[in-house]
Design a protein around this motif. Structure first.
Motif, PDB file in Angstrom:
ATOM      1  N   GLU A 133      -1.257  27.674  21.101  1.00 40.20           N
ATOM      2  CA  GLU A 133      -1.493  28.607  20.001  1.00 40.20           C
ATOM      3  C   GLU A 133      -0.229  28.855  19.172  1.00 40.20           C
ATOM      4  N   TYR A 134       0.960  28.700  19.782  1.00 39.24           N
ATOM      5  CA  TYR A 134       2.192  28.940  19.018  1.00 39.24           C
ATOM      6  C   TYR A 134       2.483  27.822  18.009  1.00 39.24           C
ATOM      7  N   MET A 135       1.721  26.739  18.039  1.00 39.57           N
ATOM      8  CA  MET A 135       1.827  25.728  16.971  1.00 39.57           C
ATOM      9  C   MET A 135       0.956  26.204  15.801  1.00 39.57           C
ATOM     10  N   GLU A 136       1.438  27.218  15.115  1.00 38.75           N
ATOM     11  CA  GLU A 136       0.632  27.944  14.128  1.00 38.75           C
ATOM     12  C   GLU A 136       0.238  27.102  12.918  1.00 38.75           C
TER      13      GLU A 136
ATOM     14  N   ALA B   3      -6.354  17.054  10.932  1.00 36.01           N
ATOM     15  CA  ALA B   3      -5.665  16.552   9.733  1.00 36.01           C
ATOM     16  C   ALA B   3      -4.240  17.078   9.625  1.00 36.01           C
ATOM     17  N   ASP B   4      -3.960  18.240  10.214  1.00 35.19           N
ATOM     18  CA  ASP B   4      -2.608  18.804  10.161  1.00 35.19           C
ATOM     19  C   ASP B   4      -1.603  17.977  10.956  1.00 35.19           C
ATOM     20  N   LEU B   5      -2.097  17.107  11.818  1.00 39.20           N
ATOM     21  CA  LEU B   5      -1.199  16.257  12.608  1.00 39.20           C
ATOM     22  C   LEU B   5      -0.676  15.063  11.820  1.00 39.20           C
TER      23      LEU B   5
ATOM     24  N   ASP C  51      -6.169   7.821  11.388  1.00 43.46           N
ATOM     25  CA  ASP C  51      -5.025   6.909  11.329  1.00 43.46           C
ATOM     26  C   ASP C  51      -3.763   7.591  11.849  1.00 43.46           C
ATOM     27  N   LEU C  52      -3.907   8.295  12.948  1.00 49.59           N
ATOM     28  CA  LEU C  52      -2.776   8.998  13.545  1.00 49.59           C
ATOM     29  C   LEU C  52      -1.854   8.019  14.276  1.00 49.59           C
TER      30      LEU C  52
ATOM     31  N   THR D 207      -9.828  22.151  14.939  1.00 47.50           N
ATOM     32  CA  THR D 207     -11.041  21.836  14.183  1.00 47.50           C
ATOM     33  C   THR D 207     -10.951  20.395  13.685  1.00 47.50           C
ATOM     34  N   ASN D 208     -12.064  19.914  13.151  1.00 46.70           N
ATOM     35  CA  ASN D 208     -12.153  18.498  12.802  1.00 46.70           C
ATOM     36  C   ASN D 208     -13.030  18.372  11.561  1.00 46.70           C
TER      37      ASN D 208
END
Length: 302
Positions: A134-137, A143-145, A177-178, A224-225
């Motif tokens: 959770e601390y990876m705010e 998509a945020d990755l 495409d990560l 989420t996705n």
């Protein structure tokens, strides 16, 4: 005088005949009682339950074991990995498995569809997917990755390669495409890695699912996705039975068809077991708390 003697003889003969008829009646009645008793005490068959080492498998398996034993069934447990359990069920060596995730395990269900029956869900709307602390705010959606893969050492730590969910996880990686490698391990090793990272407030990406104690104990969240909702869109968890269980153990079959366990109850039991409480005692506590509902189910199935 002769009349008196004849009357005495007649009375004695009547008494003897009456006594004989009563004896025959009692004998017939006793035979019927014995037959009824034998029918009521007829031994029920042994049932074999499959058990994986996943934390989500243990609570429902222990609950079902206790209830089926109450119903008079003899229970044996066989622990194996998922692929081995499905294969054993297809051969009739395992009768019941309590943790079939749909649609993630569809490939096994299709492969063994002639031998295995999927019953109504124990619970549904179970989420799974990529998980971070959770601390990876700033990381809340897959998509945020994108562009931030180095933050999590370009890897996602997950469970055994034989689980069908790993195929879906790889497809999700490819869809975005990560630049990450899927690292397979055991559930225990994955949780240990997550704990080591969260103890140091370090970023980490892993695979997770609910119900599980990791969210409460380690402060994790499922991403989420939104761009590819076709992946990890929610699961239902079902009992599986070998296809002769309905005939072999009809009362057990009906009980399994009706059983439901809410996800919050599942997570509460998992947390207790992970904390060192005896799984059988945890299951019995849940049974006691839900005794009225369970008794109604069992009464309906008699």
């Amino acid at each position: 005088m002769k009349k008196i003697v004849l009357m005495i003889i007649f009375l004695l003969a009547s008494i003897v005949l009456f006594a004989c008829s009563q004896t025959d009646s009692e004998g017939t009645s006793g035979e019927g009682t014995e037959e009824t008793t034998e029918a009521n005490t007829e031994e029920k068959p042994e049932l074999v339950l499959g058990l994986t080492n996943w934390t989500s498998t243990l609570p429902p398996t222990e609950i079902v074991t206790s209830i089926l034993e109450e119903m008079g069934y003899s229970i044996e447990m066989e622990q194996a990995n998922l692929a081995a359990i499905y294969a054993a069920m297809a051969e009739g060596d395992i009768d019941i498995y309590m943790d079939s995730w749909y649609p993630q395990q569809t490939q096994y269900l299709e492969e063994y569809s002639d031998s295995i029956e999927q019953l109504s869900p124990i619970y549904d709307n179970a989420n799974a997917g990529m998980v971070v602390p959770e601390y990876m705010e700033d990381i809340n959606d897959v998509a945020d990755l994108v562009g931030n893969e180095s933050m999590i050492n370009n890897e996602v730590i997950a469970i055994e390669d034989g689980d069908p969910a790993m195929d879906e996880l790889q497809e999700l990686i490819d869809a975005y495409d990560l630049d990450v490698e899927l690292v397979n391990s055991s559930e225990g090793a994955m949780i240990s890695a997550a704990k080591a990272s969260t103890d140091q407030n370090e970023p980490i990406l892993l695979y997770g699912w609910r119900p599980h104690s990791m969210f409460n104990e380690l402060g994790l969240k499922i991403l989420t996705n939104k761009e590819h909702p076709e992946y990890f869109s929610g699961s239902s968890i079902h009992p599986l039975v070998y296809n002769n269980v309905n005939e072999k153990a009809p009362e057990a079959y009906e009980f399994l068809e009706d059983l439901t366990i809410p996800i919050p109850d599942m997570e509460e039991m998992i947390i207790k077991i992970d904390a060192g409480e005896d799984p059988e005692e945890v299951a019995q506590e849940w049974i006691n708390d839900n005794r009225d509902r369970l008794d109604d189910m069992l009464k309906d199935n008699q």
